[in-house]
Structure formats: structure tokens, C-alpha cells
Design an enzyme around this catalytic site. Structure first.
Site, PDB file in Angstrom:
ATOM      1  CE1 TYR A  74      25.795 -56.564  40.758  1.00 57.98           C
ATOM      2  CE2 TYR A  74      24.659 -58.438  41.739  1.00 57.98           C
ATOM      3  CZ  TYR A  74      25.252 -57.837  40.648  1.00 57.98           C
ATOM      4  OH  TYR A  74      25.302 -58.492  39.450  1.00 57.98           O
ATOM      5  CB  THR A  95      32.829 -64.691  33.699  1.00 56.00           C
ATOM      6  OG1 THR A  95      32.703 -64.952  35.115  1.00 56.00           O
ATOM      7  CG2 THR A  95      31.513 -64.130  33.182  1.00 56.00           C
ATOM      8  CG  ASP A 113      38.510 -45.007  34.038  1.00 54.83           C
ATOM      9  OD1 ASP A 113      37.348 -45.373  34.327  1.00 54.83           O
ATOM     10  OD2 ASP A 113      39.347 -44.652  34.891  1.00 54.83           O
ATOM     11  CE  LYS A 145      24.331 -55.403  37.837  1.00 51.24           C
ATOM     12  NZ  LYS A 145      24.895 -55.064  36.506  1.00 51.24           N
TER      13      LYS A 145
END
Length: 279
Positions: free
Chosen positions: A175, A210, A73, A179
Site C-alpha cells: 500500500y 465511508t 472496469d 501510494k
């Protein structure tokens, strides 16, 4: 075909998706690849997409490399440190680190409400923490542990998987901010590592096939999509490039690098590199 026999790579968040594809691309080149991730039992991931660290490692070995799965993790510093200590003990070096682990978009819905594309003031605050903790901070911590080994050897490559949202708005403030942080972190890490001959780059995939994307393929134009392994082939080429330091600190587009290195996707196609004008 790129050859990375004798090289040791670490790919975080590689149970499935882009991370697994990168691990496969490195395995295809003959590298020993340590695959890390949280999923150890099939269909226990948030999206029920399948894939585990052990199955990904087995796939790397089947490609011709040596896959080693280590459950981790990446929000737990002690677990991350233990991973890098094990690698130092067993392999004595790290040649390539790919930071792919990420969080925050695995639960785009809250109940029946799609909240991912809401304006920032209507977003759940946990999503900011997830992206920065599971993504940006996780990359920072893994890079720090890897750099302690790379600087001693005076060589290495760190690849931080990023995306165009760092440069153009793509529907979610959290997001984009996270990034952008990855790109700036890559630039400054590269500056500090240059004298040790260790390169750091941000790498942008295109639309990658994906498990999650294929599950929702009807919502995408798949005509210029990329296999996850295509990104891995690009990473392998970067790792084998004797002039990689010339690219250190830069943002690289995987499909553009593929053109430079004469790399095709697994289906023989040549994905077109995206630019800002595509968004």
C-alpha cells in the site's frame, strides 16, 4: 458556495465511499459528473457494502448537478478508452478528472486469516498486482486519456487520491509503495502538463466515514473524521481556483485546503488537518 456550472468532471471508482463523496461534492457545485465504477447491481461488491454507478449518479443529480453513470472496469484499457470517447462525443471536454479507483484492500482476509498487515514476505502476491493495476496503472491510463482532451483545450485539473502511507509506514508495504508511486506520478505528470495549463495534484483525505469505515467504526477514533462529501467540496474548490497552477505537482491535504478555502463538512464541523506527526 463554489459554482461549477458548465464544468464536466469524471470521478473513477465512485459507486461508493470517497469516490461517491467526491462526485456529490462536484454535483453540489453544479457540475456534470461522469461516475464510473464496476458495480452495477446492489451488494455485488466485494465487501457487500452497497452502492452502484447508477445510484451514485442519481445522487449527484439530486444534489443539483448532472450525474451520468458509466459502468467501467478500470483494469480494462478498452473499457476506459470507451468511457473517454463517450465523454468527448457527448460533452466535448473534460475539466476535472479525479482518479479514485483502487484495489487490493477489499479482501484483507484470506479465509480466516487476516493477511493485510503481514510483513511483505508473507503477503499474497496478488495484492501487489491489485494495488498497482487497479490503483496506480488505472490512474495513469485515465489521466492519459483525459490529458489528450485537456491539452487541446489548454485547461484542466487531474486529482489523484492518495494517502499518508506514501510518506510513513502504515502497516502494509504494498500500500505504501503504491501510494508513493501515485504521488511521484502526480509530480511528473504536472511537470509535463504545465505548459498546457493543466494542473495535477495528489490529495490526501483524513479518516473518511465511508461505508467500510462505518461498518468497523468501533475500531476507530471518529472524533476527527470526515464525510466523503467533504473531500468532494475540497475538489470542487480546487477546480474553481483560478490560481490552481500554483499548486500543480504538490501533495495536498484535504482538510488543510478546506481551511484555506473556508470549507466546512456537511455537519458544519471543521476537520483538523493531519500531519506526519499524527502517525
Amino acid at each position: 458556495m463554489v459554482k461549477l456550472n458548465g464544468k464536466v468532471a469524471v470521478v473513477t471508482g465512485a459507486s461508493r465511499g470517497v469516490g461517491k463523496g467526491i462526485a456529490l461534492g462536484l454535483g453540489e457545485a453544479g457540475a456534470t459528473v461522469y461516475v464510473t465504477g464496476r458495480t452495477v447491481k446492489e451488494k455485488t461488491d466485494a465487501g457487500k457494502l452497497g452502492g452502484t454507478v447508477s445510484s451514485a449518479a442519481e445522487a449527484v443529480t439530486a444534489m443539483g448537478g448532472k450525474g451520468i453513470g458509466i459502468p467501467c472496469d478500470h483494469t480494462d484499457d478498452a473499457q476506459v478508452e470507451a468511457v473517454f470517447q463517450k465523454i468527448a462525443k457527448d460533452s466535448k471536454k473534460i475539466d476535472v478528472l479525479v482518479n479514485n479507483a483502487w484495489g487490493g484492500y477489499e479482501n484483507m482476509r484470506e479465509g480466516s486469516r487476516l493477511t493485510y498487515f503481514k510483513p511483505f514476505w508473507e503477503q499474497p502476491f496478488w495484492r501487489w498486482d491489485a494495488m498497482f493495476r487497479s490503483g496506480v496503472r488505472a490512474a495513469y491510463i485515465s489521466s492519459a486519456f483525459a490529458a489528450r482532451q485537456m491539452t487541446k483545450k489548454k485547461r484542466g485539473l487531474i486529482v489523484n487520491i492518495s494517502f499518508w502511507s506514501a510518506q510513513v509506514y502504515l502497516g502494509n508495504t504494498q500500500y505504501g509503495a503504491s501510494k508513493a508511486a501515485v504521488d511521484k506520478m502526480s509530480e511528473y505528470m504536472a511537470h509535463e502538463l504545465r505548459k498546457f495549463n493543466v494542473a495535477v495534484v495528489s490529495l490526501y483525505p483524513g479518516l473518511v466515514r465511508t461505508e467500510s469505515v462505518m461498518k468497523n467504526a468501533k475500531h476507530f477514533d471518529m472524533s476527527n473524521s470526515e464525510s466523503p462529501q467533504f473531500i468532494g467540496r475540497v475538489v470542487a474548490a480546487l477546480a474553481a481556483d483560478p490560481d490552481i497552477m500554483k499548486k500543480s505537482g504538490k501533495v495536498l491535504v484535504a482538510a488543510q485546503e478546506a481551511l484555506e478555502y473556508s470549507i466546512q463538512d456537511i455537519d458544519g464541523r471543521q476537520p483538523r488537518p493531519l500531519t506526519l506527526q499524527d502517525f
